[in-house]
Design a protein around this motif. Structure first.
Motif, mmCIF file in Angstrom:
data_model
loop_
_atom_site.group_PDB
_atom_site.id
_atom_site.type_symbol
_atom_site.label_atom_id
_atom_site.label_comp_id
_atom_site.label_asym_id
_atom_site.label_seq_id
_atom_site.Cartn_x
_atom_site.Cartn_y
_atom_site.Cartn_z
ATOM 1 N N GLU A 1 -40.701 -42.748 -27.966
ATOM 2 C CA GLU A 1 -40.313 -41.991 -26.760
ATOM 3 C C GLU A 1 -38.999 -42.540 -26.196
ATOM 4 N N GLU B 1 -36.642 -44.057 -27.848
ATOM 5 C CA GLU B 1 -35.562 -43.650 -28.735
ATOM 6 C C GLU B 1 -35.245 -42.167 -28.543
ATOM 7 N N PHE B 2 -36.299 -41.406 -28.370
ATOM 8 C CA PHE B 2 -36.089 -39.982 -28.156
ATOM 9 C C PHE B 2 -35.310 -39.761 -26.863
ATOM 10 N N GLU B 3 -35.643 -40.466 -25.810
ATOM 11 C CA GLU B 3 -34.943 -40.366 -24.540
ATOM 12 C C GLU B 3 -33.494 -40.828 -24.699
ATOM 13 N N ARG B 4 -33.323 -41.880 -25.421
ATOM 14 C CA ARG B 4 -31.982 -42.411 -25.612
ATOM 15 C C ARG B 4 -31.128 -41.416 -26.385
ATOM 16 N N GLU B 5 -31.714 -40.853 -27.434
ATOM 17 C CA GLU B 5 -30.963 -39.855 -28.193
ATOM 18 C C GLU B 5 -30.658 -38.639 -27.338
ATOM 19 N N LYS B 6 -31.578 -38.334 -26.527
ATOM 20 C CA LYS B 6 -31.395 -37.196 -25.643
ATOM 21 C C LYS B 6 -30.241 -37.476 -24.680
ATOM 22 N N GLN B 7 -30.196 -38.694 -24.211
ATOM 23 C CA GLN B 7 -29.122 -39.052 -23.289
ATOM 24 C C GLN B 7 -27.783 -39.164 -24.046
ATOM 25 N N THR C 1 -26.844 -37.445 -26.625
ATOM 26 C CA THR C 1 -26.345 -36.168 -27.122
ATOM 27 C C THR C 1 -25.337 -35.604 -26.119
ATOM 28 N N LYS D 1 -23.320 -33.266 -23.838
ATOM 29 C CA LYS D 1 -23.708 -32.120 -23.021
ATOM 30 C C LYS D 1 -22.410 -31.360 -22.718
#
Length: 172
Positions: A155, A157-163, A165, A167
């Motif tokens: 989670e 890592e997913f949040e970090r990748e999300k951040q 990415t 925008k």
């Protein structure tokens, strides 16, 4: 009582007694009635039979009485021996039953020892299974914790990748 002449081996009168001639009448064998001397002869014979019986009894009766007494003593001794024998037999039976009881006690000791060994083994197995259950529970908790940590790591890592990415900027 008249005396008959000599008899032959088959019991038949052979001839006149000694001293009597062939033509002389035999004493007791007269021309009178044949029943005449019979009563006297019977009385004499009865007396003779009684005396012979008494003589025979007096001769054999003491021996027979001693034999009877000896047989009674033997019978009593046999009864005593039979009683003694029965007592001895009962003693032997008791001895055999004691041997059987001893064998049963020996067998009971053997099976008691087996039971004690089985009980020890069962306690040891119970302890081992308890330890294995605790260890399995700890391992399961550790895996769950590791699983939870991995999930949290994903989670993050997913949040970090999300951040991370890019925008697109909003045009104003």
């Amino acid at each position: 009582m008249s005396v008959p002449g000599p008899t032959s081996p088959d019991g038949v009168l052979a001839g006149p007694p000694h001293g009597l001639g062939a033509g002389e009448p035999t004493p007791g064998l007269s021309d009178t009635s044949p029943d005449e001397g019979l009563l006297e002869d019977l009385a004499v014979e009865d007396k003779a039979v009684e005396q012979l019986a008494e003589g025979l009894l007096s001769h054999y009766l003491p021996d027979l009485q001693r034999s009877k007494q000896a047989l009674q003593e033997l019978t009593q001794n046999q009864v005593v021996l039979l009683d003694t024998l029965e007592q001895e037999i009962s003693k032997f039976k008791e001895c055999h039953s004691m041997l059987d009881i001893n064998a049963l006690f020996t067998e009971a000791k053997h099976y008691h020892a087996k039971l004690v060994n089985i009980r020890k083994e069962m306690l040891m197995l119970h302890e081992k299974t308890s330890k294995l259950k605790k260890r399995a529970l700890k391992l399961q908790q550790k895996r769950q914790k590791e699983e939870l940590e991995r999930e949290q790591q994903r989670e993050k890592e997913f949040e970090r990748e999300k951040q991370l990415t890019a925008k697109p900027a909003k045009r104003t």
